[in-house]
Design a protein around this motif. Structure first.
Motif, PDB file in Angstrom:
ATOM      1  N   ASN A 103       0.823  -1.207   0.000  1.00  0.00           N
ATOM      2  CA  ASN A 103       0.000   0.000   0.000  1.00  0.00           C
ATOM      3  C   ASN A 103       0.862   1.266   0.000  1.00  0.00           C
ATOM      4  N   MET A 104       2.175   1.108  -0.099  1.00  0.00           N
ATOM      5  CA  MET A 104       3.071   2.256  -0.174  1.00  0.00           C
ATOM      6  C   MET A 104       3.925   2.119  -1.430  1.00  0.00           C
ATOM      7  N   THR A 105       3.608   2.933  -2.443  1.00  0.00           N
ATOM      8  CA  THR A 105       4.299   2.855  -3.722  1.00  0.00           C
ATOM      9  C   THR A 105       4.643   4.257  -4.217  1.00  0.00           C
ATOM     10  N   PHE A 106       5.504   4.309  -5.241  1.00  0.00           N
ATOM     11  CA  PHE A 106       5.820   5.591  -5.867  1.00  0.00           C
ATOM     12  C   PHE A 106       4.589   6.192  -6.532  1.00  0.00           C
ATOM     13  N   ALA A 107       3.741   5.345  -7.120  1.00  0.00           N
ATOM     14  CA  ALA A 107       2.517   5.840  -7.757  1.00  0.00           C
ATOM     15  C   ALA A 107       1.609   6.499  -6.719  1.00  0.00           C
ATOM     16  N   LYS A 108       1.501   5.882  -5.535  1.00  0.00           N
ATOM     17  CA  LYS A 108       0.677   6.476  -4.482  1.00  0.00           C
ATOM     18  C   LYS A 108       1.294   7.777  -3.991  1.00  0.00           C
ATOM     19  N   GLU A 124       7.700  14.061   2.075  1.00  0.00           N
ATOM     20  CA  GLU A 124       8.028  13.109   1.013  1.00  0.00           C
ATOM     21  C   GLU A 124       9.138  12.164   1.475  1.00  0.00           C
ATOM     22  N   LYS A 125      10.130  12.704   2.139  1.00  0.00           N
ATOM     23  CA  LYS A 125      11.238  11.887   2.648  1.00  0.00           C
ATOM     24  C   LYS A 125      10.722  10.873   3.674  1.00  0.00           C
ATOM     25  N   THR A 126       9.841  11.294   4.556  1.00  0.00           N
ATOM     26  CA  THR A 126       9.265  10.393   5.565  1.00  0.00           C
ATOM     27  C   THR A 126       8.477   9.272   4.899  1.00  0.00           C
ATOM     28  N   TYR A 127       7.685   9.617   3.884  1.00  0.00           N
ATOM     29  CA  TYR A 127       6.913   8.607   3.153  1.00  0.00           C
ATOM     30  C   TYR A 127       7.857   7.593   2.513  1.00  0.00           C
ATOM     31  N   LYS A 128       8.911   8.066   1.851  1.00  0.00           N
ATOM     32  CA  LYS A 128       9.856   7.166   1.181  1.00  0.00           C
ATOM     33  C   LYS A 128      10.560   6.261   2.188  1.00  0.00           C
TER      34      LYS A 128
END
Length: 184
Positions: A103-108, A124-128
């Motif tokens: 459920n965690m992708t670059f597209a998302k 963005e850094k935290t998400y990555k």
């Protein structure tokens, strides 16, 4: 879903097992798409940690004959031993074989940025960091898109064994969130 075909991969020095598995599965996907067939399911009877060297295709006898009639493996048939169509044995178990998606992708991430849910480089850094920290350990195929050439992984998930079959449709990869295939 009372018949099946086994495709046993025969890798060699020129064609490693994982590369061959990916290529055969890609051709299988294209054949299902071309046939517009939602009644052929797939299983991997040698599955342990990896999917194994056997791909088992399940359906009724007429659909499996239709699949065989289009020579879908093409030049890869030299790397495969293909069984005759056989009847599923009595007293088997059943299993749902489906796609498992992260459920965690670059597209998302891209969508989150577009709608303004992620606005700063720190967010963005935290998400990555979370995305790279969360990994699936399911077996997978490395597939190449025919439309854009991009590669993606299709992770496979196996349900617990069931005593009864569940009818349903399969996708263009022979997978289903609901329908079972015989497991033997």
């Amino acid at each position: 879903m009372d018949h099946y075909i086994d495709i046993k991969l025969q890798p060699d020095a020129e064609m490693r097992e994982n590369v061959l598995l990916n290529k055969v599965y890609t051709k299988f996907h294209k054949a299902l798409f071309d046939l517009n067939n939602k009644t052929i399911g797939v299983s991997f009877p040698a599955y342990k940690v990896l999917l194994g060297r056997t791909i088992r295709l399940h359906s009724d006898i007429s659909m499996l004959r239709d699949l065989q009639g289009i020579n879908w493996l093409g030049d890869l048939s030299g790397y495969c031993q293909i069984s005759e169509i056989a009847k599923v044995p009595d007293n088997v178990k059943y299993r749902v074989i489906s796609r498992k998606q992260s459920n965690m992708t670059f597209a998302k991430l891209k969508r989150l940025k577009a709608r303004g849910s992620i606005t700063t480089s720190e967010e963005e850094k935290t998400y990555k960091q979370k995305m790279f920290g969360y990994s699936l350990d399911n077996p997978y195929f490395e597939l190449e898109s025919a439309s854009n050439g991009n590669q993606h992984r299709r992770f496979i998930q196996f349900s617990d064994l069931l005593d009864e079959s569940i009818d349903g449709k399969f996708d263009d990869f022979g997978l289903s969130k609901v329908a079972t295939v015989p497991w033997f």
